[in-house]
Design an enzyme around this catalytic site. Structure first.
Site, PDB file in Angstrom:
ATOM      1  CG  ASP A   1      -2.019   0.922   1.249  1.00 25.38           C
ATOM      2  OD1 ASP A   1      -2.190   1.659   2.236  1.00 25.38           O
ATOM      3  OD2 ASP A   1      -2.759   0.945   0.254  1.00 25.38           O
TER       4      ASP A   1
ATOM      5  CE1 TYR B   1       6.182   3.679   3.917  1.00 25.94           C
ATOM      6  CE2 TYR B   1       7.199   4.498   1.904  1.00 25.94           C
ATOM      7  CZ  TYR B   1       7.224   3.667   3.009  1.00 25.94           C
ATOM      8  OH  TYR B   1       8.294   2.828   3.210  1.00 25.94           O
TER       9      TYR B   1
ATOM     10  CG  HIS C   1       7.089  -6.321   5.477  1.00 21.11           C
ATOM     11  ND1 HIS C   1       7.405  -5.089   6.019  1.00 21.11           N
ATOM     12  CD2 HIS C   1       6.395  -6.073   4.343  1.00 21.11           C
ATOM     13  CE1 HIS C   1       6.915  -4.135   5.238  1.00 21.11           C
ATOM     14  NE2 HIS C   1       6.297  -4.702   4.212  1.00 21.11           N
TER      15      HIS C   1
END
Length: 316
Positions: free
Chosen positions: A158, A160, A281
């Site tokens: 997604d 920022y 991640h």
């Protein structure tokens, strides 16, 4: 034979000047003395003269008649057949400049689900809702990394969602904006893998994109200060299609997938043709698992095996 001869038929000027002659001969003497009407008649004559010249220059086919009424009309270029030129969708598509990606994705742009994406974004724009990145940067990843130059794919989730951050590349922020926590952890890992890597004072990763690192967010837009607010409007289907197209039409790409969300995209990749590298991640929540993954050196080792130029991860 008749059809072939018809192509060489010359239309006499006198036939095309008919309107002019009628305008002049059918006007009475008293009307000719009227300067307004006389001027109108002269305009008709001038227009007929222009049409005659156009027909002289035209290559006429037996079944074709030139549309002289549009002689001065500017050319019309539309992004999608049937999509109004001034629509939000057409304007957004026009920001995708890279011809390889534009050609590859044109079929998706015609799909109803993409039209829904456009409608949502247009509605938010009309309501004054702030959306990131700016419209001219939504396809920035595609423009900076041409379709035929993609060597590595890095997948984010997604954009920022804070002011001045998002500019169309996953994990990257515009210069002048402090690097977010995930990017700081990416820099730490690069430093551990490449001791001569100097951690920059900015978070702009455009230099990677220009070397062939396609930095794609699964969702291409977000409402300001509302993370994942556009994750359900259709973008993920669109970016899945982009990954599938890369997998199908290209060979020897390295897909770098960080975290559980990105790992699911492995199903879209033909691993007989491409390399997939997975790790945790770089978010602070999972950094202890990301640290030491050696993903950047693994990418370059894979590129070398594929006989491709490795990525220079340094950032100025």
């Amino acid at each position: 034979m008749a059809a072939n001869n018809a192509k060489n038929v010359k239309i006499p000027d006198m036939f095309l000047r008919g309107a002019r002659k009628r305008a002049l001969t059918e006007t009475s003497d008293s009307e000719n003395n009227d300067p307004v009407l006389s001027n109108n008649v002269q305009n008709v004559a001038n227009q007929e003269d222009k049409k005659v010249e156009l027909v002289k220059k035209a290559k006429l086919d037996v079944n074709t008649t030139p549309d002289l009424s549009k002689e001065n009309a500017p050319p019309t270029i539309r992004s999608i057949p049937g999509l109004p030129e001034a629509s939000y969708g057409a304007k957004l598509i026009s920001t995708l400049k890279e011809p390889g990606w534009k050609s590859a994705l044109m079929g998706e742009f015609k799909q109803p689900y993409v039209q829904n994406v456009f409608k949502v974004l247009e509605a938010e724009e009309k309501k004054g809702v702030k959306v990131f990145p700016p419209r001219d940067l939504i396809f920035n990843a595609f423009n900076l990394t041409p379709f035929n130059k993609v060597k590595v794919v890095v997948l984010g989730q997604d954009p920022y969602h804070n002011d001045r951050q998002a500019h169309g590349l996953c994990f990257s922020v515009q210069k002048g904006v402090p690097p977010p926590p995930s990017l700081i952890n990416i820099y730490k890992e690069l430093k551990s893998e490449y001791p001569d890597f100097n951690i920059p004072n900015h978070g702009c990763l455009e230099e990677w994109a220009k070397q062939g690192v396609f930095m794609l967010n699964a969702t291409l837009t977000v409402e300001a200060h509302k993370a994942n607010s556009h994750s359900g409007i259709g973008w993920q289907k669109f970016t899945d299609a982009a990954i599938k197209i890369l997998s199908t039409r290209r060979e020897g790409i390295v897909f770098l997938l960080w975290g559980g969300f990105a790992h699911k995209k492995e199903a879209l990749v033909d691993k007989k043709k491409h390399v997939v590298i997975k790790s945790a991640h770089p978010s602070p929540l999972s950094y202890h698992l990301f640290q030491g993954c050696k993903c950047f050196s693994k990418v370059n080792e894979s590129l070398i095996k594929l006989k491709k130029q490795p990525i220079n991860w340094k950032l100025l």
